[in-house]
Scaffold this motif. Sequence first.
Motif, PDB file in Angstrom:
ATOM      1  N   ARG A 128       0.825  -1.215   0.000  1.00  0.00           N
ATOM      2  CA  ARG A 128       0.000   0.000   0.000  1.00  0.00           C
ATOM      3  C   ARG A 128       0.850   1.252   0.000  1.00  0.00           C
ATOM      4  NH1 ARG A 128      -1.769   4.126  -0.270  1.00  0.00           N
ATOM      5  NH2 ARG A 128      -3.629   5.073   0.616  1.00  0.00           N
ATOM      6  N   LYS A 129       1.995   1.202   0.689  1.00  0.00           N
ATOM      7  CA  LYS A 129       2.796   2.423   0.826  1.00  0.00           C
ATOM      8  C   LYS A 129       3.531   2.785  -0.471  1.00  0.00           C
ATOM      9  CE  LYS A 129       6.910   0.380   3.105  1.00  0.00           C
ATOM     10  NZ  LYS A 129       6.630  -1.020   2.845  1.00  0.00           N
ATOM     11  N   SER A 130       3.513   1.907  -1.450  1.00  0.00           N
ATOM     12  CA  SER A 130       4.109   2.237  -2.748  1.00  0.00           C
ATOM     13  C   SER A 130       3.175   3.077  -3.609  1.00  0.00           C
ATOM     14  CB  SER A 130       4.454   0.956  -3.514  1.00  0.00           C
ATOM     15  OG  SER A 130       5.294   0.129  -2.749  1.00  0.00           O
ATOM     16  N   TYR A 131       1.973   3.303  -3.126  1.00  0.00           N
ATOM     17  CA  TYR A 131       0.968   4.032  -3.918  1.00  0.00           C
ATOM     18  C   TYR A 131       0.474   5.238  -3.129  1.00  0.00           C
ATOM     19  CZ  TYR A 131       1.277  -0.196  -6.592  1.00  0.00           C
ATOM     20  OH  TYR A 131       1.782  -1.231  -7.329  1.00  0.00           O
ATOM     21  N   GLY A 132       0.147   6.318  -3.838  1.00  0.00           N
ATOM     22  CA  GLY A 132      -0.223   7.552  -3.178  1.00  0.00           C
ATOM     23  C   GLY A 132      -1.600   7.525  -2.550  1.00  0.00           C
ATOM     24  N   SER A 133      -2.460   6.665  -3.049  1.00  0.00           N
ATOM     25  CA  SER A 133      -3.837   6.646  -2.552  1.00  0.00           C
ATOM     26  C   SER A 133      -4.387   5.230  -2.635  1.00  0.00           C
ATOM     27  CB  SER A 133      -4.716   7.577  -3.386  1.00  0.00           C
ATOM     28  OG  SER A 133      -4.826   7.051  -4.698  1.00  0.00           O
TER      29      SER A 133
ATOM     30  N   ALA B 170      -7.084   4.506  -4.142  1.00  0.00           N
ATOM     31  CA  ALA B 170      -7.546   4.320  -5.524  1.00  0.00           C
ATOM     32  C   ALA B 170      -6.405   3.860  -6.431  1.00  0.00           C
ATOM     33  CB  ALA B 170      -8.150   5.626  -6.043  1.00  0.00           C
ATOM     34  N   GLU B 171      -5.213   4.441  -6.247  1.00  0.00           N
ATOM     35  CA  GLU B 171      -4.064   4.034  -7.079  1.00  0.00           C
ATOM     36  C   GLU B 171      -3.627   2.609  -6.751  1.00  0.00           C
ATOM     37  OE1 GLU B 171      -0.859   7.070  -7.105  1.00  0.00           O
ATOM     38  OE2 GLU B 171      -2.459   8.466  -6.562  1.00  0.00           O
ATOM     39  N   HIS B 172      -3.675   2.276  -5.467  1.00  0.00           N
ATOM     40  CA  HIS B 172      -3.318   0.910  -5.045  1.00  0.00           C
ATOM     41  C   HIS B 172      -4.262  -0.099  -5.687  1.00  0.00           C
ATOM     42  CE1 HIS B 172      -3.238  -2.318  -1.747  1.00  0.00           C
ATOM     43  NE2 HIS B 172      -2.036  -2.353  -2.277  1.00  0.00           N
ATOM     44  N   GLU B 173      -5.536   0.185  -5.591  1.00  0.00           N
ATOM     45  CA  GLU B 173      -6.526  -0.749  -6.164  1.00  0.00           C
ATOM     46  C   GLU B 173      -6.421  -0.791  -7.693  1.00  0.00           C
ATOM     47  OE1 GLU B 173     -10.420   0.175  -4.667  1.00  0.00           O
ATOM     48  OE2 GLU B 173     -10.086  -1.108  -2.903  1.00  0.00           O
ATOM     49  N   ALA B 174      -6.123   0.345  -8.315  1.00  0.00           N
ATOM     50  CA  ALA B 174      -6.011   0.372  -9.779  1.00  0.00           C
ATOM     51  C   ALA B 174      -4.863  -0.520 -10.236  1.00  0.00           C
ATOM     52  CB  ALA B 174      -5.810   1.809 -10.261  1.00  0.00           C
ATOM     53  N   ALA B 175      -3.776  -0.522  -9.483  1.00  0.00           N
ATOM     54  CA  ALA B 175      -2.637  -1.371  -9.838  1.00  0.00           C
ATOM     55  C   ALA B 175      -3.023  -2.847  -9.732  1.00  0.00           C
ATOM     56  CB  ALA B 175      -1.456  -1.058  -8.925  1.00  0.00           C
ATOM     57  N   ILE B 176      -3.781  -3.177  -8.693  1.00  0.00           N
ATOM     58  CA  ILE B 176      -4.201  -4.581  -8.531  1.00  0.00           C
ATOM     59  C   ILE B 176      -5.188  -4.955  -9.640  1.00  0.00           C
ATOM     60  CG2 ILE B 176      -5.341  -6.224  -7.008  1.00  0.00           C
ATOM     61  CD1 ILE B 176      -4.286  -4.553  -4.637  1.00  0.00           C
TER      62      ILE B 176
ATOM     63  N   LEU C 148     -12.308  -3.391   0.306  1.00  0.00           N
ATOM     64  CA  LEU C 148     -12.274  -3.096  -1.127  1.00  0.00           C
ATOM     65  C   LEU C 148     -13.324  -2.038  -1.440  1.00  0.00           C
ATOM     66  CD1 LEU C 148     -12.024  -6.758  -2.475  1.00  0.00           C
ATOM     67  CD2 LEU C 148     -10.160  -5.135  -2.054  1.00  0.00           C
ATOM     68  N   SER C 149     -12.968  -1.115  -2.335  1.00  0.00           N
ATOM     69  CA  SER C 149     -13.909  -0.050  -2.688  1.00  0.00           C
ATOM     70  C   SER C 149     -14.929  -0.569  -3.704  1.00  0.00           C
ATOM     71  CB  SER C 149     -13.149   1.128  -3.306  1.00  0.00           C
ATOM     72  OG  SER C 149     -12.738   0.764  -4.612  1.00  0.00           O
ATOM     73  N   ALA C 150     -15.983   0.217  -3.887  1.00  0.00           N
ATOM     74  CA  ALA C 150     -17.008  -0.139  -4.878  1.00  0.00           C
ATOM     75  C   ALA C 150     -16.403  -0.232  -6.274  1.00  0.00           C
ATOM     76  CB  ALA C 150     -18.125   0.904  -4.849  1.00  0.00           C
ATOM     77  N   ASP C 151     -15.459   0.650  -6.578  1.00  0.00           N
ATOM     78  CA  ASP C 151     -14.836   0.625  -7.906  1.00  0.00           C
ATOM     79  C   ASP C 151     -14.057  -0.660  -8.142  1.00  0.00           C
ATOM     80  OD1 ASP C 151     -15.832   3.057  -8.641  1.00  0.00           O
ATOM     81  OD2 ASP C 151     -14.039   4.193  -8.074  1.00  0.00           O
ATOM     82  N   PHE C 152     -13.506  -1.201  -7.074  1.00  0.00           N
ATOM     83  CA  PHE C 152     -12.782  -2.469  -7.207  1.00  0.00           C
ATOM     84  C   PHE C 152     -13.761  -3.632  -7.346  1.00  0.00           C
ATOM     85  CE2 PHE C 152     -10.592  -6.267  -6.034  1.00  0.00           C
ATOM     86  CZ  PHE C 152      -9.280  -6.081  -6.432  1.00  0.00           C
ATOM     87  N   ILE C 153     -14.807  -3.590  -6.562  1.00  0.00           N
ATOM     88  CA  ILE C 153     -15.725  -4.737  -6.515  1.00  0.00           C
ATOM     89  C   ILE C 153     -16.549  -4.835  -7.793  1.00  0.00           C
ATOM     90  CG2 ILE C 153     -17.742  -5.687  -5.311  1.00  0.00           C
ATOM     91  CD1 ILE C 153     -16.571  -4.369  -2.750  1.00  0.00           C
ATOM     92  N   ARG C 154     -16.973  -3.683  -8.323  1.00  0.00           N
ATOM     93  CA  ARG C 154     -17.944  -3.685  -9.431  1.00  0.00           C
ATOM     94  C   ARG C 154     -17.576  -4.631 -10.576  1.00  0.00           C
ATOM     95  NH1 ARG C 154     -17.864   1.440 -10.344  1.00  0.00           N
ATOM     96  NH2 ARG C 154     -19.024   1.902  -8.439  1.00  0.00           N
TER      97      ARG C 154
END
Length: 210
Positions: free
Chosen positions: A59-64, A66-72, A93-99
């Motif tokens: 997680r600490k490699s990403y600024g937010s 949202a960026e962490h989840e986008a990478a995954i 997990l956020s809604a954007d990740f789950i959808r």
Amino acid sequence: RKRVVAFISGGGSNMLALAKACEAPDFPAEIAAVISDKPDAGGLARAEALGIPTHVFARKSYGSKAEHEAAILAALAEIRPDLLCLAGYMRLLSADFIRPHDGRILNIHPSLLPLFPGLHTHQRAIDAGVRVHGCTVHFVNEGMDEGAIIAQAVVPVDPQDDAVTLAGRVLTAEHRLYAHALRLVATGAVRLDDAGRVLTAGAQRSDDPA
Ligand code: GAR
């Protein structure tokens, strides 16, 4: 066989139990990869020992978030799994990740949900004085530990238990339960319907119109 990505943050004993279940020739799933948010998760070495590809997204490699989840999500777009199994993955997990994966994400939680969502479930069960405790596999939604329940297992709470002894008994039950629940979902025996409820193949809900 359904391709599964297991998500871990720690020792990965549930991931390992799934991987072992997948070794049976008739098991309907296989672990395609393991994703960890912790570079030092003990489960990474255990996965590698089984020849399972691992990917770390600290997680600490990403600024937010949202960026962490986008990478995954980008990694998942490459791996193209059928199912995601959270196995001691300690992040919401956020809604954007789950959808894009709705109905295809499973989580295991160390309590009989809806009792004791969140952390420290074993101590809270002891403090509440309950005589049974256990674990739950459920579909993941945006809430914490509150998606539709796929399967549960019950263990006794002994009067002399502390959080450690109780956690050990629950963890043993988790390993069996998760493989069972994954089989149910991978075979299509159980799925999530559009209303966020669990549907069992061949069964009609009593509140469904005939
Ligand atoms: C397991 O008990 C799992 O149910 C729990 O973390 C442990 C991970 O162990 N998960 C949660 O508390 C999620 N809210 P493992 O890494 O050995 O599988």
